[in-house]
Write a protein that holds these residues in place. Structure first.
Motif, PDB file in Angstrom:
ATOM      1  N   HIS A 161       1.803   1.291   3.842  1.00 22.08           N
ATOM      2  CA  HIS A 161       1.203   1.008   2.527  1.00 22.08           C
ATOM      3  C   HIS A 161       0.012   0.095   2.751  1.00 22.08           C
ATOM      4  CE1 HIS A 161       1.090  -0.072  -1.764  1.00 22.08           C
ATOM      5  NE2 HIS A 161       0.902  -1.309  -1.365  1.00 22.08           N
ATOM      6  N   TRP A 167      -7.087   1.717  -1.191  1.00 24.08           N
ATOM      7  CA  TRP A 167      -6.734   1.081  -2.467  1.00 24.08           C
ATOM      8  C   TRP A 167      -7.944   0.275  -2.929  1.00 24.08           C
ATOM      9  CZ3 TRP A 167      -3.304  -3.798  -3.447  1.00 24.08           C
ATOM     10  CH2 TRP A 167      -3.015  -3.902  -4.817  1.00 24.08           C
ATOM     11  N   ASN A 198      -3.759   4.885  -2.953  1.00 30.05           N
ATOM     12  CA  ASN A 198      -2.955   4.098  -3.878  1.00 30.05           C
ATOM     13  C   ASN A 198      -3.695   3.951  -5.208  1.00 30.05           C
ATOM     14  OD1 ASN A 198      -0.710   2.455  -4.525  1.00 30.05           O
ATOM     15  ND2 ASN A 198      -1.872   0.604  -4.106  1.00 30.05           N
ATOM     16  N   GLU A 199      -3.022   4.311  -6.281  1.00 29.81           N
ATOM     17  CA  GLU A 199      -3.547   4.115  -7.643  1.00 29.81           C
ATOM     18  C   GLU A 199      -4.900   4.802  -7.873  1.00 29.81           C
ATOM     19  OE1 GLU A 199      -3.369  -0.134  -8.198  1.00 29.81           O
ATOM     20  OE2 GLU A 199      -1.221  -0.191  -7.789  1.00 29.81           O
ATOM     21  N   GLN A 228       5.644   3.830  -8.550  1.00 25.36           N
ATOM     22  CA  GLN A 228       5.821   2.398  -8.261  1.00 25.36           C
ATOM     23  C   GLN A 228       7.024   1.776  -8.980  1.00 25.36           C
ATOM     24  OE1 GLN A 228       2.214   0.070  -8.544  1.00 25.36           O
ATOM     25  NE2 GLN A 228       1.099   1.407  -7.144  1.00 25.36           N
ATOM     26  N   TRP A 248      10.208  -3.987  -4.559  1.00 28.77           N
ATOM     27  CA  TRP A 248       9.009  -4.732  -4.161  1.00 28.77           C
ATOM     28  C   TRP A 248       9.398  -6.184  -3.859  1.00 28.77           C
ATOM     29  CZ3 TRP A 248       5.576  -2.231  -1.936  1.00 28.77           C
ATOM     30  CH2 TRP A 248       4.321  -2.765  -1.679  1.00 28.77           C
ATOM     31  N   TRP A 308       6.116 -11.099  -5.925  1.00 23.58           N
ATOM     32  CA  TRP A 308       4.766 -11.248  -6.480  1.00 23.58           C
ATOM     33  C   TRP A 308       4.826 -11.576  -7.972  1.00 23.58           C
ATOM     34  CZ3 TRP A 308       1.872  -7.839  -9.850  1.00 23.58           C
ATOM     35  CH2 TRP A 308       2.644  -6.807 -10.398  1.00 23.58           C
ATOM     36  N   GLU A 335       3.957  -5.662   2.739  1.00 24.35           N
ATOM     37  CA  GLU A 335       3.430  -5.864   1.377  1.00 24.35           C
ATOM     38  C   GLU A 335       1.906  -5.981   1.393  1.00 24.35           C
ATOM     39  OE1 GLU A 335       5.609  -8.888  -0.639  1.00 24.35           O
ATOM     40  OE2 GLU A 335       4.315  -8.845  -2.412  1.00 24.35           O
ATOM     41  N   LEU A 336       1.356  -6.487   2.486  1.00 22.83           N
ATOM     42  CA  LEU A 336      -0.090  -6.734   2.579  1.00 22.83           C
ATOM     43  C   LEU A 336      -0.720  -6.180   3.842  1.00 22.83           C
ATOM     44  CD1 LEU A 336       0.173 -10.614   2.075  1.00 22.83           C
ATOM     45  CD2 LEU A 336      -0.391  -8.972   0.275  1.00 22.83           C
ATOM     46  N   ARG A 352       6.578  -9.573   3.660  1.00 20.24           N
ATOM     47  CA  ARG A 352       5.351 -10.103   4.284  1.00 20.24           C
ATOM     48  C   ARG A 352       5.690 -10.666   5.660  1.00 20.24           C
ATOM     49  NH1 ARG A 352       3.855 -13.717  -0.868  1.00 20.24           N
ATOM     50  NH2 ARG A 352       3.786 -11.998  -2.362  1.00 20.24           N
ATOM     51  N   HIS A 387       7.239  -0.606 -11.355  1.00 25.50           N
ATOM     52  CA  HIS A 387       7.269  -2.026 -11.724  1.00 25.50           C
ATOM     53  C   HIS A 387       7.683  -2.060 -13.199  1.00 25.50           C
ATOM     54  CE1 HIS A 387       5.507  -3.534  -8.044  1.00 25.50           C
ATOM     55  NE2 HIS A 387       4.550  -2.629  -8.121  1.00 25.50           N
ATOM     56  N   LYS A 398      -3.044  -3.075   4.637  1.00 33.37           N
ATOM     57  CA  LYS A 398      -4.172  -2.773   3.743  1.00 33.37           C
ATOM     58  C   LYS A 398      -5.486  -2.991   4.498  1.00 33.37           C
ATOM     59  CE  LYS A 398      -1.414  -3.935  -0.319  1.00 33.37           C
ATOM     60  NZ  LYS A 398      -0.992  -5.004  -1.241  1.00 33.37           N
ATOM     61  N   GLU A 409       8.109   0.903  -5.529  1.00 30.46           N
ATOM     62  CA  GLU A 409       7.852  -0.533  -5.706  1.00 30.46           C
ATOM     63  C   GLU A 409       8.714  -1.084  -6.846  1.00 30.46           C
ATOM     64  OE1 GLU A 409       3.659  -1.522  -5.896  1.00 30.46           O
ATOM     65  OE2 GLU A 409       3.141   0.029  -4.442  1.00 30.46           O
TER      66      GLU A 409
END
Ligand code: G3I
Length: 371
Positions: free
Chosen positions: A119, A123, A166-167, A249, A325, A333, A82-83, A58, A251, A86, A283
């Motif tokens: 990224h 999303w 994304n997703e 990803q 990540w 996170w 990370e943010l 970040r 996770h 977006k 991620e």
């Protein structure tokens, strides 16, 4: 550049500030203490195997933590904001673009000789309220086009790879497995192909990815998701959509570890490779299941899970990069709510490498040996 000249001036000052602080930080903070002298860093080990290693970051953390800057400069070849890329972050109000924070990360990346991974353009969890309103009331594709045209060319020098969607999948709604996101509801299933076309137009040299979670384990919903994602990708390829790769990803959750089967992941990666797609492990981190065990036991469990995962993943030549990540447990996170103190990233809160760091490095070294 931002429409507002005052914002542009602020951006330029911030970028200059961050370049100065980056250099100051790299010079002032000693290298990660516990890495034995002479042993390769994660990016060095990745590079020797023809791969990239990276981490999500970040902007505010990069600006405030010199030790983090030093660790990233040392360990990473690529940085994922990370943010800050977006949509909700970049265009909080229609036509008012806020590039400040993404610019700070881009400045840090270029000062330290890294690339940035883009990224994530579309999303469902990062839609500014005004976009949600437009999509619901009077779907208008031009807002998608303007967003991509504003953000992608700006970072063309730093960003080589983008998560365009994304997703896009969620089981349990439709036969095709597509998530009933505001994008799907506004434009129908074709929105993915259209978004890829738009992204290709805005960044002709970038590699375009679809990024997804829940693809690695032998669980019924993940089995369905793998199958339906492959169908989606086959269809996109057949229709000539410019999809270059898939981000997995990863996770990982230790509570699921008993459903990890090497064959399942290996077969899925083969299928992606057979479609001519590149794969990023995009991620990677580990959510622990039991925070009450001793630290050495916990760290071993995390390292074993990552080692087992990467041994399979890096066996496939379609897999070209691994991004965690986060790099340090100081900023994760996962370190929220009941998981305070989670130890799922390569460095601990004091930037000391943990067994999972060695597991990642060994996976890169193993790939080199097997080449
Ligand atoms: O910065 C504000 C802070 O000022 C405020 O006090 C605090 C109160 O909640 O919120 C802070 O912002 C949060 C931000 O993380 C920074 O911590 C946002 O609310 C929160 O929504 C945001 O969460 C991020 C999330 O994506 C949504 O953008 C996570 O950090 C980030 O790790 C997560 O990343 C996602 C990937 O993009 C997609 N895959 C899953 C992954 C993990 O959820």
């Amino acid at each position: 550049m931002p429409d507002d000249p005052a914002l542009a001036a602020t951006d330029a000052r911030k970028a200059a500030f961050s370049r100065r602080s980056v250099l100051a930080g790299v010079a002032a903070v000693p290298l990660v203490a516990a890495v034995p002298v002479g042993s390769p860093t994660l990016q060095e080990a990745a590079g020797r195997a023809g791969m990239l290693f990276g981490a999500a970051m970040r902007a505010n953390v990069i600006a405030s933590d010199a030790a983090l800057r030093t660790a990233v400069a040392r360990e990473c070849g690529v940085i994922t904001p990370e943010l800050e890329l977006k949509w909700a972050w970049i265009e909080p109000q229609q036509g008012r673009f806020v590039f400040r924070d993404a610019d700070r990360i881009a400045a840090f990346a270029s000062t330290t000789g890294k690339t940035m991974h883009g990224h994530a353009l579309l999303w469902h969890q990062s839609i500014p309220p005004w976009v949600a309103q437009v999509l619901a009331d009077r779907p208008d594709w031009t807002i998608m086009r303007r967003f991509m045209a504003a953000v992608m060319p700006r970072y063309a020098a730093t960003v080589r790879t983008w998560d365009v969607v994304n997703e896009p999948m969620e089981m349990g709604h439709r036969m095709d497995g597509l998530r009933p996101s505001p994008f799907l509801q506004a434009f129908g299933p074709d929105y993915i192909h259209r978004a890829l076309d738009e992204a290709r137009q805005a960044a002709p040299r970038a590699t375009l990815f679809i990024n997804e979670y829940g693809l690695s384990h032998d669980l019924p919903w993940q089995r369905d998701k793998r199958y339906l994602l492959l169908k989606l990708l086959e269809g996109l390829k057949r229709a000539g959509a410019p999809v270059d790769g898939v981000g997995i990803q990863a996770h990982l959750e230790l509570v699921d570890q008993s459903s990890f089967r090497e064959r399942v992941l290996a077969d899925f990666l083969d299928e992606l490779g057979n479609l001519g797609l590149q794969v990023r492990i995009s991620e990677l981190d580990v959510k622990e299941a039991d925070l009450t065990a001793t630290v050495p036991v916990r760290d071993r469990r995390v390292a074993d899970a990552v080692g087992a995962y990467l041994d399979v993943a890096l066996d496939n030549r379609a897999v070209g990069s691994v991004t965690c990540w986060g790099l340090t447990d100081r900023y994760s996170w996962l370190d929220e709510g009941r998981n305070v103190g989670n130890r799922g990233l390569p460095l601990d809160r004091d930037f000391v490498p943990k067994p999972v760091y060695d597991a990642i490095r060994r996976a890169f070294e193993r790939r080199l040996v097997n080449d």
